[in-house]
Design a protein around this motif. Structure first.
Motif, mmCIF file in Angstrom:
data_model
loop_
_atom_site.group_PDB
_atom_site.id
_atom_site.type_symbol
_atom_site.label_atom_id
_atom_site.label_comp_id
_atom_site.label_asym_id
_atom_site.label_seq_id
_atom_site.Cartn_x
_atom_site.Cartn_y
_atom_site.Cartn_z
ATOM 1 N N VAL A 1 13.056 3.394 -2.318
ATOM 2 C CA VAL A 1 12.862 4.054 -0.481
ATOM 3 C C VAL A 1 11.817 2.842 0.032
ATOM 4 N N MET A 2 10.432 2.755 -0.741
ATOM 5 C CA MET A 2 10.011 2.064 0.381
ATOM 6 C C MET A 2 10.084 0.700 -0.744
ATOM 7 N N GLY A 3 10.598 -0.021 -1.881
ATOM 8 C CA GLY A 3 10.286 -1.090 -2.418
ATOM 9 C C GLY A 3 9.016 -1.629 -2.589
ATOM 10 N N VAL A 4 8.376 -0.032 -3.520
ATOM 11 C CA VAL A 4 6.946 -0.736 -3.426
ATOM 12 C C VAL A 4 6.573 0.538 -4.977
ATOM 13 N N ILE A 5 6.091 -0.740 -6.221
ATOM 14 C CA ILE A 5 5.521 -0.026 -7.317
ATOM 15 C C ILE A 5 3.951 0.882 -6.390
ATOM 16 N N ASN A 6 3.712 1.872 -6.797
ATOM 17 C CA ASN A 6 2.834 2.682 -6.436
ATOM 18 C C ASN A 6 2.064 3.087 -7.766
ATOM 19 N N PHE A 7 0.769 1.817 -7.726
ATOM 20 C CA PHE A 7 -0.144 1.891 -8.942
ATOM 21 C C PHE A 7 -0.367 2.859 -8.461
ATOM 22 N N ALA A 8 -0.613 3.803 -7.512
ATOM 23 C CA ALA A 8 -2.135 4.742 -7.682
ATOM 24 C C ALA A 8 -0.923 6.187 -8.112
ATOM 25 N N ARG B 1 3.472 1.716 5.561
ATOM 26 C CA ARG B 1 4.027 1.300 6.758
ATOM 27 C C ARG B 1 3.821 -0.085 7.239
ATOM 28 N N PRO B 2 1.926 -0.272 7.649
ATOM 29 C CA PRO B 2 1.565 -1.739 8.268
ATOM 30 C C PRO B 2 2.494 -2.476 6.930
ATOM 31 N N LEU B 3 2.032 -2.133 5.813
ATOM 32 C CA LEU B 3 2.688 -3.540 4.543
ATOM 33 C C LEU B 3 3.918 -3.502 4.150
ATOM 34 N N ARG B 4 4.508 -2.635 4.987
ATOM 35 C CA ARG B 4 6.575 -2.611 4.311
ATOM 36 C C ARG B 4 6.935 -3.855 4.298
ATOM 37 N N ASP B 5 6.382 -5.283 5.019
ATOM 38 C CA ASP B 5 7.194 -6.878 4.768
ATOM 39 C C ASP B 5 6.571 -7.041 3.318
ATOM 40 N N MET C 1 7.557 9.444 -0.328
ATOM 41 C CA MET C 1 6.505 9.663 -0.509
ATOM 42 C C MET C 1 5.575 11.094 -0.223
ATOM 43 N N PHE C 2 6.696 12.217 0.473
ATOM 44 C CA PHE C 2 5.737 13.152 0.074
ATOM 45 C C PHE C 2 7.030 13.517 -1.525
ATOM 46 N N ILE C 3 8.360 13.806 -1.573
ATOM 47 C CA ILE C 3 8.850 14.636 -2.981
ATOM 48 C C ILE C 3 7.900 13.494 -3.376
ATOM 49 N N GLY C 4 8.241 12.225 -4.230
ATOM 50 C CA GLY C 4 7.237 11.761 -4.862
ATOM 51 C C GLY C 4 5.523 11.933 -5.181
#
Lengths: 290, 310
Positions: free
Chosen positions: A33-40, A87-91, A194-197
């Motif tokens: 959904v967000m196109g970002v790899i969540n390292f955390a 959200r601020p780093l969406r692009d 994000m909440f579910i993930g």
């Protein structure tokens, strides 16, 4: 003898597959959904485990309450990450990845400051063991993890395929711009994802807290495993993540039992490299979003 | 100024200065790699390859230390060349993850094989640099100050080399491969060969920085080159910015001073990763172009004013 050893190893593998798939599916959902790899993501798992340490082991609340609190707490952490970082780093996908590395360090440091670096002891929920035969046993807490994974993943599947929210979520995963044009709020779907993930990672941590060694650095091996799984399964494919979790858990558990743990890690990483080389989109992947 | 610097510092600060010098080489080599647009997560392990190789050459084959350092750098470049065959079938995010996997495999091999890598405990009692006498000056490389001068000379020479490479025809092609890879390919540039070349050169310098580290601290183990260290390198590069040559170096120096000197001496031992993480987040949110953009803003108006004059 051999049959019993195989059966026991198989049971261990099913247990490992359960919690790995909970973590990996959350990671894939966030990426989709967000196109970002969540390292955390490994540290969200760790936060879930510490919720159980604090509420169940230290304060004596019932285990179920601690798990529910862990789910909500880690889900809220996910919402905070979405609002403050993604959200601020969406692009800026690389920026999102780096910010999540920063968040990882913050969570780890908070765990060290709050609980110390030592391993936490969480008393087992129950001592019961299901005995299939002399050498084949399954501890009931492990059974809980397996059942929880089955229930949660089925519920998620129903949510994504049958409800309006799920439909919106899948639409914005496929094509954010087209989804936005259809009146789907990208921010809203990002929040839900994000909440579910994060919540799935948290509940995996909470459920396994009595079974593993809880310490501030437990997220590291988990995130490596999750990466292997989502690459093999195909980045962005939820079904792929589940299938790859099961495959990885079986390979890793069997290699650990018959050789040793380090070799099993090497085999897992090599599998991922082979998949990356031969079929970079993974076994189930289609869209290339990198 | 760099020559006089160590004399005003305490012993532990002199040691940090040596590490800082080595890390400057590491992060500058990382930038060379990112010129072609690929971000690796295996760079620190490649540094480790140089460290292990150099330590083993001097230990088992009795190669003199300065020679073994050069051989270590060569080994790192060679390993990088082998790795480039599978890795450069990928791009972007997949390369990132692939390089991470390759690095972890190497690290696990060090951990698994006690002979010759020493297993989880790593290598100990690595040969130090031999002392030498230059008439008036006597170099005893156990002294941080002496090793600092040695490292400074090596690093300065390497930085000059990298600077020349970037300014050369080859370096310009690296830029072209990053920003216009289709166009570069259409113009007859072998894009993959140039990606490989940047990777190999950067790995050679990273290996040299590893060798410099190994013969200074005298003991290395697989955890010296783990993901945490990689995160630090990534942070230096991102906080500093990677569009200029000095950006990552600036990031490395500023963050090391913040981390080692300010926070450690102010007694925030446990909170250091917390503050480090917050700095990382803040810099990506509020300073996405890195510290170098601040420098450019400070320098450029003056340059423009100069041009305006008739």
């Amino acid at each position: 003898m051999m049959v019993e050893l195989l059966a026991q190893t198989g049971l261990n593998a099913i247990y490992a597959a359960s919690y790995i798939s909970l973590i990996a599916v959350g990671l894939v959902l966030i990426f989709g959904v967000m196109g970002v790899i969540n390292f955390a993501h490994g540290e969200l798992y760790m936060a879930g485990a510490y919720a159980v340490v604090a509420l169940y082991a230290d304060l004596g609340f019932p285990f179920l309450v601690a798990i529910a609190a862990g789910l909500v707490f880690v889900g809220m952490l996910g919402l905070a990450m979405e609002r403050a970082l993604f959200r601020p780093l969406r692009d800026n996908p690389l920026g999102g990845l780096v910010a999540s590395i920063g968040f990882l360090m913050v969570l780890q440091a908070l765990a060290v400051m709050g609980f110390g670096v030592r391993m936490e002891h969480v008393p087992p929920v129950t001592q019961e063991v299901i005995v299939f035969s002399d050498k084949v046993r399954l501890a009931v807490p492990r059974l809980y993890v397996i059942l929880a994974a089955l229930v949660l993943l089925s519920a998620l599947w129903l949510f994504l395929k049958k409800t309006r929210f799920g439909w919106a979520l899948r639409a914005s995963a496929q094509d954010p711009e087209a989804a936005a044009l259809q009146g789907i709020s990208i921010t809203q779907t990002a929040r839900i994802a994000m909440f579910i993930g994060a919540g799935l990672a948290g509940i995996a941590g909470a459920l396994t807290a009595p079974l593993v060694s809880v310490n501030p650095h437990m997220g590291h091996s988990v995130i490596v495993t999750a990466f292997i799984v989502i690459i093999v399964g195909g980045v962005g494919s939820l079904e792929g993540a589940v299938v790859a979790s099961v495959a990885y858990a079986f390979v890793h558990t069997f290699v650990t039992t018959f050789w040793d743990g380090v070799i099993a890690d090497i085999v897992g990483l090599s599998l991922m490299l082979v998949v990356l080389i031969v079929r970079p989109t993974g076994l189930f992947g289609t869209a290339d979003r990198a | 100024m760099l020559l006089a610097l160590p004399h005003g510092l305490s012993f532990s600060q002199q040691e940090i200065l040596v590490f800082l010098t080595i890390n400057v080489l590491l992060v500058a080599s990382y930038r060379l790699l990112t010129l072609t647009g690929e971000w690796s997560l295996g760079h620190v392990v490649i540094m480790g390859v140089g460290a292990y190789a150099s330590a083993l050459y001097s230990k088992h084959f009795g190669v003199p230390v300065p020679v073994s350092m050069a051989l270590g750098a060569g080994t790192a470049a060679l390993i990088a060349m082998f790795l480039s065959y599978p890795l450069f079938r990928m791009k972007g995010f997949y390369f990132l993850i692939g390089s991470f996997a390759a690095g972890e495999i190497i690290r696990l091999l060090w951990k698994r094989f006690r002979d010759p890598f020493g297993g989880p405990k790593g290598l100990k009692r690595i040969e130090p640099m031999p002392d030498f006498d230059l008439g008036i000056w006597q170099f005893d490389f156990f002294e941080p100050v002496c090793y600092y001068y040695f490292a400074l000379a090596v690093v300065a020479f390497c930085l000059w080399l990298m600077w020349r490479i970037e300014r050369s025809h080859v370096g310009l092609t690296f830029h072209a491969v990053h920003w216009q890879d289709k166009l570069a390919e259409a113009a007859g540039v072998n894009v993959r060969a140039y990606r490989t070349l940047a990777f190999v050169i950067a790995s050679g310098f990273a290996g040299l920085s590893g060798a410099l580290l190994a013969h200074y601290i005298g003991t290395i183990n697989p955890n010296s080159f783990d993901v945490e260290m990689m995160v630090f390198v990534l942070t230096w590069a991102i906080v500093g910015g990677t569009t200029t040559f000095y950006g990552p170096i600036l990031g490395c120096i500023v963050l090391t001073i913040l981390n080692e000197i300010v926070l450690r001496e102010m007694g925030f031992e446990q909170a250091r990763p917390l503050i480090y993480g917050l700095v990382l987040i803040a810099s990506i949110l509020f300073l996405p172009k890195g510290l170098e953009s601040v420098v450019q803003r400070l320098v450029r108006p003056r340059a423009e004013k100069m041009e305006e004059r008739p």
